[in-house]
Every structure is written in C-alpha cells, then in structure tokens.
Write a protein that holds these residues in place. Structure first.
Motif, PDB file in Angstrom:
ATOM      1  N   VAL A 173       0.807  -1.224   0.000  1.00  0.00           N
ATOM      2  CA  VAL A 173       0.000   0.000   0.000  1.00  0.00           C
ATOM      3  C   VAL A 173       0.840   1.274   0.000  1.00  0.00           C
ATOM      4  N   SER A 174       2.126   1.155   0.315  1.00  0.00           N
ATOM      5  CA  SER A 174       2.986   2.340   0.275  1.00  0.00           C
ATOM      6  C   SER A 174       3.338   2.736  -1.159  1.00  0.00           C
ATOM      7  N   ASP A 175       2.971   1.903  -2.118  1.00  0.00           N
ATOM      8  CA  ASP A 175       3.217   2.132  -3.548  1.00  0.00           C
ATOM      9  C   ASP A 175       1.905   2.552  -4.207  1.00  0.00           C
ATOM     10  N   ALA A 176       1.836   3.803  -4.632  1.00  0.00           N
ATOM     11  CA  ALA A 176       0.593   4.330  -5.210  1.00  0.00           C
ATOM     12  C   ALA A 176       0.167   3.557  -6.452  1.00  0.00           C
ATOM     13  N   ASP A 177       1.110   3.180  -7.288  1.00  0.00           N
ATOM     14  CA  ASP A 177       0.770   2.433  -8.501  1.00  0.00           C
ATOM     15  C   ASP A 177       0.186   1.066  -8.160  1.00  0.00           C
ATOM     16  N   ALA A 178       0.712   0.448  -7.106  1.00  0.00           N
ATOM     17  CA  ALA A 178       0.201  -0.860  -6.697  1.00  0.00           C
ATOM     18  C   ALA A 178      -1.246  -0.757  -6.219  1.00  0.00           C
ATOM     19  N   VAL A 179      -1.579   0.328  -5.534  1.00  0.00           N
ATOM     20  CA  VAL A 179      -2.954   0.512  -5.063  1.00  0.00           C
ATOM     21  C   VAL A 179      -3.886   0.778  -6.246  1.00  0.00           C
ATOM     22  N   ALA A 180      -3.430   1.532  -7.229  1.00  0.00           N
ATOM     23  CA  ALA A 180      -4.234   1.762  -8.427  1.00  0.00           C
ATOM     24  C   ALA A 180      -4.481   0.450  -9.172  1.00  0.00           C
ATOM     25  N   GLU A 181      -3.457  -0.405  -9.242  1.00  0.00           N
ATOM     26  CA  GLU A 181      -3.617  -1.714  -9.876  1.00  0.00           C
ATOM     27  C   GLU A 181      -4.590  -2.586  -9.085  1.00  0.00           C
ATOM     28  N   LEU A 182      -4.534  -2.473  -7.766  1.00  0.00           N
ATOM     29  CA  LEU A 182      -5.475  -3.201  -6.916  1.00  0.00           C
ATOM     30  C   LEU A 182      -6.911  -2.801  -7.241  1.00  0.00           C
ATOM     31  N   ALA A 183      -7.160  -1.509  -7.354  1.00  0.00           N
ATOM     32  CA  ALA A 183      -8.513  -1.022  -7.643  1.00  0.00           C
ATOM     33  C   ALA A 183      -8.999  -1.512  -9.009  1.00  0.00           C
ATOM     34  N   ASP A 184      -8.130  -1.430 -10.010  1.00  0.00           N
ATOM     35  CA  ASP A 184      -8.510  -1.900 -11.347  1.00  0.00           C
ATOM     36  C   ASP A 184      -8.760  -3.405 -11.350  1.00  0.00           C
ATOM     37  N   GLY A 185      -7.883  -4.142 -10.662  1.00  0.00           N
ATOM     38  CA  GLY A 185      -8.040  -5.587 -10.608  1.00  0.00           C
ATOM     39  C   GLY A 185      -9.314  -5.995  -9.892  1.00  0.00           C
ATOM     40  N   ALA A 186      -9.645  -5.278  -8.834  1.00  0.00           N
ATOM     41  CA  ALA A 186     -10.877  -5.575  -8.094  1.00  0.00           C
ATOM     42  C   ALA A 186     -12.097  -5.322  -8.967  1.00  0.00           C
ATOM     43  N   ASP A 187     -12.122  -4.193  -9.658  1.00  0.00           N
ATOM     44  CA  ASP A 187     -13.263  -3.891 -10.538  1.00  0.00           C
ATOM     45  C   ASP A 187     -13.423  -4.963 -11.614  1.00  0.00           C
ATOM     46  N   ASP A 188     -12.290  -5.425 -12.151  1.00  0.00           N
ATOM     47  CA  ASP A 188     -12.352  -6.482 -13.176  1.00  0.00           C
ATOM     48  C   ASP A 188     -12.922  -7.768 -12.593  1.00  0.00           C
ATOM     49  N   TRP A 189     -12.467  -8.131 -11.387  1.00  0.00           N
ATOM     50  CA  TRP A 189     -12.920  -9.387 -10.783  1.00  0.00           C
ATOM     51  C   TRP A 189     -14.392  -9.311 -10.375  1.00  0.00           C
ATOM     52  N   PHE A 190     -14.792  -8.148  -9.854  1.00  0.00           N
ATOM     53  CA  PHE A 190     -16.190  -7.975  -9.474  1.00  0.00           C
ATOM     54  C   PHE A 190     -17.102  -7.867 -10.690  1.00  0.00           C
ATOM     55  N   GLY A 191     -16.531  -7.440 -11.814  1.00  0.00           N
ATOM     56  CA  GLY A 191     -17.362  -7.179 -12.982  1.00  0.00           C
ATOM     57  C   GLY A 191     -18.130  -5.880 -12.852  1.00  0.00           C
ATOM     58  N   GLY A 192     -17.621  -4.982 -12.039  1.00  0.00           N
ATOM     59  CA  GLY A 192     -18.266  -3.694 -11.787  1.00  0.00           C
ATOM     60  C   GLY A 192     -17.503  -2.954 -10.716  1.00  0.00           C
ATOM     61  N   PRO A 193     -17.989  -1.784 -10.321  1.00  0.00           N
ATOM     62  CA  PRO A 193     -17.251  -0.956  -9.371  1.00  0.00           C
ATOM     63  C   PRO A 193     -17.233  -1.523  -7.956  1.00  0.00           C
ATOM     64  N   THR A 194     -16.188  -1.197  -7.235  1.00  0.00           N
ATOM     65  CA  THR A 194     -16.061  -1.583  -5.833  1.00  0.00           C
ATOM     66  C   THR A 194     -17.033  -0.760  -4.995  1.00  0.00           C
ATOM     67  N   ASP A 195     -17.758  -1.433  -4.099  1.00  0.00           N
ATOM     68  CA  ASP A 195     -18.733  -0.758  -3.244  1.00  0.00           C
ATOM     69  C   ASP A 195     -18.119  -0.224  -1.957  1.00  0.00           C
ATOM     70  N   LEU A 196     -17.100  -0.931  -1.460  1.00  0.00           N
ATOM     71  CA  LEU A 196     -16.582  -0.640  -0.125  1.00  0.00           C
ATOM     72  C   LEU A 196     -15.082  -0.892  -0.102  1.00  0.00           C
ATOM     73  N   VAL A 197     -14.324   0.041   0.448  1.00  0.00           N
ATOM     74  CA  VAL A 197     -12.887  -0.168   0.634  1.00  0.00           C
ATOM     75  C   VAL A 197     -12.551   0.026   2.099  1.00  0.00           C
ATOM     76  N   VAL A 198     -11.763  -0.888   2.638  1.00  0.00           N
ATOM     77  CA  VAL A 198     -11.285  -0.792   4.022  1.00  0.00           C
ATOM     78  C   VAL A 198      -9.779  -0.601   3.966  1.00  0.00           C
ATOM     79  N   ASN A 199      -9.330   0.614   4.255  1.00  0.00           N
ATOM     80  CA  ASN A 199      -7.908   0.926   4.280  1.00  0.00           C
ATOM     81  C   ASN A 199      -7.362   0.566   5.660  1.00  0.00           C
TER      82      ASN A 199
END
Length: 282
Positions: free
Chosen positions: A77-103
């Motif tokens: 999480v200290s890597d901004a690009d890694a967090v952006a990839e996490l968000a994109d990967g989650a949206d792809d896996w969900f097949g839609g937008p993420t509803d909830l994020v727990v930092n």
C-alpha cells in the motif's frame, strides 16, 4: 475536529441503509488481524472480498477461509501504482465498481523517544500507516464520488489522540489518518459515499513486530492485548455497522472513550499523568 461529547453507538441491524450487505469490497492488510476480521465479516454479510496484503501467504489463507467469494491479491500500500492496480483488478474481478474499501494495512512501531527514534523507522511507519491510507482514498474516493455511492473505512487507532510516550511515529501516522478521514467525510458529504474512521485501543492481533518495537514496549503491549484486547471481528462489525448508518467515528472500547474525554477536559494533567504512568510501567 471530533466533538468533545463524542458518543459511539452500536448500529442496530436492519435500520437505515446497509452498504456492507452483499458489498463488493477491497480490504488491505487482510492477511491477519483486523483486516482478516473485516474480510470474514463482509463475507458473512453476503459480500465478495479482494483480500489484499503484502504477505501473499496470509492473503491466500484469508481468501481460503472465505472460499469462492474471495480473491487474494498482493499489494504494497505504500506504492501508489500498486494501489491503483489493486482497484482496477478488483473492478475487473467484481465485474463492476467496488462498493466498499477498508484501508486497514498498518504496522506497529515504538519504544524509543523522539530524537533517538531512527528517521528510517519514522519513514517506514508513515509510508505504510499514512501513505497507504492516502493512496487508498486517492484511488477509490473519485470512483465512488462518480458513482455516487460507496463506503470508505479507514482504520486509525486511539493512538491518534492518546499520544502515548515512545510511540511517536505510530501516534503521528494515526493522528493523520483521523484528520484525513474527517476531511474526506466533509468533501464527500451529500455524494452518497460514507466515510468512517475506526479508532480502537488494544485488539488481539499480531501488529507487535519485534523488529519495530523494543522488548519492553512489546511486552507491555502484549500484556494489554491479553487482558484488555477485544477480537478483530468485533471492531470490524462495529465499523461496518457505523458505515452502513453514515457515522464517521467509531471508538469501540470504553478505555478509548475515557481517554478522549479526559484529554478534552484536562489536557495538561492528562499528558503529565501519562508520562508518569509510562515511566513507572518500565
């Protein structure tokens, strides 16, 4: 700023909206402790979870506990690009937008007074505990604002206002998370996105890392966890219920509430007493 008359109520299931029921959620630091507690509770509520952690083995263990509705994901999480990839990967896996994020991802560090505390430990603690949350908010908040729904839960700590001696880096990182959460909540007011900051005292986790905390502090923390610590699942439930009901602050334990009220009423006396108690404990 948090009100001096802060009251934290447990949400009553079934009242109000429920963002967490059936949510597609991302949880950072999901490999253990509070993060695992969040992941399991979200799954219990019928949701799907991307279990992100820098420790791949632990992330997979959490995902395995949940089953097909969970995905393990490596993320620093200290890597901004890694967090952006996490968000994109989650949206792809969900097949839609993420509803909830727990930092949630964080590390414990302490045991040394300011001036002796190595600067590299300051940087490491702030990189994970603060920048990790900043990156999560930076990436997910605009997406949720655009879809006009969602929930963001930032895991802070009672350390954000307790200011215990020899815990400077940790205290500062968590105080900043509290300020960040309050600011974000103001910016997202009226958008349909709820922001919640969780500020527990001792929770039974593995956050005490002997490489980052001296032996005496580690011993004191482990003793406090044993006798006063609550389960990760209980604080996760309290935070999720609060976010469902649009509440910003969650201070789930009596000792944290007492610390907050005492510090507000007699701040100088509180600080002096805290110093005396800490020296006697050593």
């Amino acid at each position: 700023m948090v009100s001096g008359a802060l009251r934290v109520r447990l949400a009553i299931p079934g009242r109000g909206s429920s963002r967490s029921a059936g949510a597609d959620a991302v949880v950072t630091g999901a490999g253990s402790g509070i993060g695992r507690g969040f992941a399991l509770e979200i799954a219990r509520r019928g949701g799907r979870v991307v279990c992100a952690d820098i420790d791949d083995t632990c992330a997979k263990e959490t995902a395995t506990l949940i089953g097909a509705r969970a995905l393990a994901w490596h993320c620093d999480v200290s890597d901004a690009d890694a967090v952006a990839e996490l968000a994109d990967g989650a949206d792809d896996w969900f097949g839609g937008p993420t509803d909830l994020v727990v930092n949630n991802a964080g590390i414990g560090a302490g045991g040394t007074v300011i001036g002796d505390l190595p600067l590299d430990l300051w940087r490491k603690t702030i990189d994970v505990n603060l920048w990790g949350v900043i990156h999560g908010c930076h990436v997910f908040a605009p997406r949720m604002r655009a879809q006009r729904r969602g929930g963001i839960i930032n895991v802070g700590s009672a350390a954000s206002f307790a200011a215990a001696p020899r815990m400077a880096a940790y205290n500062v990182s968590k105080a900043a998370v509290l300020a960040l959460s309050e600011t974000l909540a103001a910016e997202l007011a009226g958008t349909g996105v709820a922001v919640t900051v969780l500020c527990p005292t001792f929770v039974k986790t593995n956050i005490v890392n002997p490489d980052l905390v001296d032996e005496t502090t580690a011993r004191l923390a482990m003793t406090a966890m044993k006798w006063t610590g609550v389960s990760p699942e209980s604080v996760a439930r309290a935070a999720l219920d609060a976010n469902d009901h649009g509440r910003l602050h969650v201070v789930p334990q009596l000792d944290a509430k007492l610390i907050w009220q005492t510090k507000r009423l007699v701040p100088a006396t509180y600080t002096r007493a805290l110093g005396v108690i800490e020296r006697l404990a050593r």
